[in-house]
Design a protein around this motif. Sequence first.
Motif, PDB file in Angstrom:
ATOM      1  N   GLN A   1       0.693  -1.299  -0.144  1.00 42.96           N
ATOM      2  CA  GLN A   1      -0.025   0.050  -0.096  1.00 42.96           C
ATOM      3  C   GLN A   1       0.900   1.366  -0.024  1.00 42.96           C
ATOM      4  OE1 GLN A   1      -3.410  -0.248  -0.342  1.00 42.96           O
ATOM      5  NE2 GLN A   1      -2.728  -2.416  -0.405  1.00 42.96           N
ATOM      6  N   TYR A   2       0.048   2.480  -0.359  1.00 44.82           N
ATOM      7  CA  TYR A   2       0.918   3.773  -0.031  1.00 44.82           C
ATOM      8  C   TYR A   2       1.398   3.780   1.235  1.00 44.82           C
ATOM      9  CZ  TYR A   2       1.118   8.782   0.073  1.00 44.82           C
ATOM     10  OH  TYR A   2       1.580  10.129   0.319  1.00 44.82           O
ATOM     11  N   LEU A   3       2.600   4.519   1.522  1.00 44.25           N
ATOM     12  CA  LEU A   3       3.103   4.739   2.721  1.00 44.25           C
ATOM     13  C   LEU A   3       3.375   6.303   2.688  1.00 44.25           C
ATOM     14  CD1 LEU A   3       5.582   2.146   3.568  1.00 44.25           C
ATOM     15  CD2 LEU A   3       3.549   2.514   4.625  1.00 44.25           C
ATOM     16  N   GLU A   4       2.882   7.001   3.708  1.00 44.85           N
ATOM     17  CA  GLU A   4       2.989   8.503   3.573  1.00 44.85           C
ATOM     18  C   GLU A   4       4.378   8.640   4.183  1.00 44.85           C
ATOM     19  OE1 GLU A   4       0.182  10.038   6.363  1.00 44.85           O
ATOM     20  OE2 GLU A   4       1.127   9.253   8.013  1.00 44.85           O
ATOM     21  N   LEU A   5       4.883   9.757   3.849  1.00 42.57           N
ATOM     22  CA  LEU A   5       6.104  10.523   4.708  1.00 42.57           C
ATOM     23  C   LEU A   5       6.276   9.888   6.215  1.00 42.57           C
ATOM     24  CD1 LEU A   5       6.893  13.593   2.812  1.00 42.57           C
ATOM     25  CD2 LEU A   5       8.046  11.772   2.242  1.00 42.57           C
ATOM     26  N   HIS A   6       7.477   9.338   6.716  1.00 40.95           N
ATOM     27  CA  HIS A   6       7.342   8.848   8.014  1.00 40.95           C
ATOM     28  C   HIS A   6       8.805   8.672   8.260  1.00 40.95           C
ATOM     29  CE1 HIS A   6       7.627   5.025   5.573  1.00 40.95           C
ATOM     30  NE2 HIS A   6       8.183   4.500   6.771  1.00 40.95           N
ATOM     31  N   THR A   7       8.809   8.715   9.737  1.00 40.37           N
ATOM     32  CA  THR A   7      10.405   8.387  10.427  1.00 40.37           C
ATOM     33  C   THR A   7      10.479   6.857  10.661  1.00 40.37           C
ATOM     34  OG1 THR A   7      10.000  10.574  11.453  1.00 40.37           O
ATOM     35  CG2 THR A   7      11.835   8.815  12.367  1.00 40.37           C
ATOM     36  N   ASP A   8      11.364   6.123  10.481  1.00 37.39           N
ATOM     37  CA  ASP A   8      11.551   4.681  10.981  1.00 37.39           C
ATOM     38  C   ASP A   8      11.895   4.789  12.529  1.00 37.39           C
ATOM     39  OD1 ASP A   8      10.988   3.586   8.237  1.00 37.39           O
ATOM     40  OD2 ASP A   8      12.928   2.472   8.452  1.00 37.39           O
ATOM     41  N   LEU A   9      11.134   3.786  12.844  1.00 35.94           N
ATOM     42  CA  LEU A   9      11.346   3.175  14.331  1.00 35.94           C
ATOM     43  C   LEU A   9      11.211   4.499  15.215  1.00 35.94           C
ATOM     44  CD1 LEU A   9      14.660   1.229  13.606  1.00 35.94           C
ATOM     45  CD2 LEU A   9      12.196   0.436  13.511  1.00 35.94           C
ATOM     46  N   PRO A  10      10.415   5.262  15.234  1.00 32.56           N
ATOM     47  CA  PRO A  10      10.258   6.566  16.313  1.00 32.56           C
ATOM     48  C   PRO A  10      10.052   5.909  17.624  1.00 32.56           C
ATOM     49  CG  PRO A  10       8.052   6.184  14.863  1.00 32.56           C
ATOM     50  CD  PRO A  10       9.160   5.211  14.544  1.00 32.56           C
ATOM     51  N   TYR A  11       9.687   5.059  17.955  1.00 26.72           N
ATOM     52  CA  TYR A  11       9.390   4.653  19.255  1.00 26.72           C
ATOM     53  C   TYR A  11      10.389   4.157  19.801  1.00 26.72           C
ATOM     54  CZ  TYR A  11       9.178   0.512  15.865  1.00 26.72           C
ATOM     55  OH  TYR A  11       9.341  -0.090  14.924  1.00 26.72           O
ATOM     56  N   TYR A  12      11.782   3.863  19.374  1.00 32.02           N
ATOM     57  CA  TYR A  12      13.031   3.734  19.947  1.00 32.02           C
ATOM     58  C   TYR A  12      13.347   4.725  20.699  1.00 32.02           C
ATOM     59  CZ  TYR A  12      14.433  -1.034  17.985  1.00 32.02           C
ATOM     60  OH  TYR A  12      14.528  -2.341  17.810  1.00 32.02           O
TER      61      TYR A  12
ATOM     62  N   LEU B   1      17.172  22.817  15.180  1.00 28.82           N
ATOM     63  CA  LEU B   1      16.562  21.701  14.763  1.00 28.82           C
ATOM     64  C   LEU B   1      17.317  20.497  14.847  1.00 28.82           C
ATOM     65  CD1 LEU B   1      13.928  22.935  12.035  1.00 28.82           C
ATOM     66  CD2 LEU B   1      13.375  21.601  14.432  1.00 28.82           C
ATOM     67  N   TYR B   2      17.005  19.492  15.633  1.00 30.40           N
ATOM     68  CA  TYR B   2      17.902  18.289  15.790  1.00 30.40           C
ATOM     69  C   TYR B   2      17.179  17.200  15.203  1.00 30.40           C
ATOM     70  CZ  TYR B   2      21.653  15.459  18.174  1.00 30.40           C
ATOM     71  OH  TYR B   2      22.861  14.872  18.145  1.00 30.40           O
ATOM     72  N   ARG B   3      15.900  16.845  15.547  1.00 27.95           N
ATOM     73  CA  ARG B   3      15.341  15.709  15.212  1.00 27.95           C
ATOM     74  C   ARG B   3      13.906  15.988  15.140  1.00 27.95           C
ATOM     75  NH1 ARG B   3      17.739  11.368  18.790  1.00 27.95           N
ATOM     76  NH2 ARG B   3      17.076  12.717  20.437  1.00 27.95           N
ATOM     77  N   ALA B   4      13.137  15.079  14.140  1.00 24.42           N
ATOM     78  CA  ALA B   4      11.747  15.021  13.953  1.00 24.42           C
ATOM     79  C   ALA B   4      11.555  13.513  13.999  1.00 24.42           C
ATOM     80  CB  ALA B   4      11.524  15.533  12.671  1.00 24.42           C
ATOM     81  N   ARG B   5      10.239  13.400  14.524  1.00 20.97           N
ATOM     82  CA  ARG B   5       9.603  12.019  14.628  1.00 20.97           C
ATOM     83  C   ARG B   5       8.119  12.260  14.232  1.00 20.97           C
ATOM     84  NH1 ARG B   5      12.324   8.420  19.147  1.00 20.97           N
ATOM     85  NH2 ARG B   5      13.939   9.723  20.014  1.00 20.97           N
ATOM     86  N   VAL B   6       7.992  11.496  12.983  1.00 24.54           N
ATOM     87  CA  VAL B   6       6.472  11.726  12.410  1.00 24.54           C
ATOM     88  C   VAL B   6       6.290  10.352  11.877  1.00 24.54           C
ATOM     89  CG1 VAL B   6       5.144  12.816  10.542  1.00 24.54           C
ATOM     90  CG2 VAL B   6       7.168  14.042  11.736  1.00 24.54           C
TER      91      VAL B   6
END
Length: 392
Positions: A209-220, A294-299
């Motif tokens: 399926q389509y995957l929107e723009l995202h951060t990998d492994l944001p729960y780490y 700006l250092y880090r984004a989690r989306v």
Amino acid sequence: MVLSLSRFRAKSTQFLRSLATLASTGVEQDNRVILHHESRLLCRCPKCWGSTSNQPLHTKDFHKIKIVEVGKQTEHFLHLRWDDGHDGYIPITDIGAYGNGYTVQQPSTYYELSLRSNSQQVFWDSPTEDITKRWSWEEIIKDDSQIREFIAHYMKYGLAFIKGTPHKLNDMHVILKDMDVFPIWENLFGDVPIVAYQEDPTNQAFNNQYLELHTDLPYYTQAASVYLFHCIANDLDGGESFWGDTFSAAVYMRCQEPEMFHLLKTVLVPFRQYCVGWHLAGKYPTFEYLGQDLYRARVCGFVADNHRFCQDYDAELRADWWEAYHYLRRIMDDTRRHVRTKLKPGELVFIDNWRVQHGREKFIASKDKRKSRIMQTTYVEWSHLQNRLLKI
């Protein structure tokens, strides 16, 4: 004020002429001072400094130590005597400070880039030839300076492409060893997992399926910083990859809607990955700062724990947060801002997972075994890429 050693490089001769003034606060140069106790911490004599480790041999409290005499000056050092009778010397250049064959990096921006300094990064809101440039694996691997230039390019734009890499399964190990950017950052998915179509996947990245723009492994606790995406095969219909610079979107939002931006900077968003056999969770703001940078984004919407979010915050705050988040997503999802391509076998993408988010168009799964979409991914710690950039 504390004397900045980095400023000695261009003015070491002037510094030597003016440093030999002993003030009540320490060793003085113009209106800048190395404090008495700091000077002892800087001592590079064999009794104080390990020439192999480049580390102090002791960590005594020198707070009450005083300089009593300024001695001879050499190209890289100034000799001093302290009131406890110790004779030593402090560095006045980077070569003196760091030793071990240290060479001033050219260009000097490499150091600031490796620290993720926004002043050296280039935020982008549309694809350009610089960003989409394909670096040749054959050229990179035979020239050490080209590897460092590639890494600097990646740190500058948050995205970089190499073409013509070996691309059999698990060739990622060979590529990273040849580039000397090991070790791999392992996680629960494995060291170099295969990303290919699965009917009932443990993660949405493994469907079609389509995957929107995202951060990998944001729960780490610390989401992976350097994300590598390697194309092994890609002959199914669809499946184009795309990337967007979320820092660029953040800067725009900060200027246009500062109150909304403040919400994304302060409200902790719960994430959770709890497929069969796993349970990882964390709560982090959408944007994190280090000082003024700006250092880090989690989306990442598909691992956001919305159930917990509703428990943690009242309806009024959530309504404001969702308005801010949707504003950000409208900027991020504007396709004019994206770098977009259908990767070819042998193409390897370096992605700054803390800054540049990645996505994928839907593709048509096929029962024809002659056709497939196979990618392999892995992660590398940013500090190890920094080491590869700065070391000689």
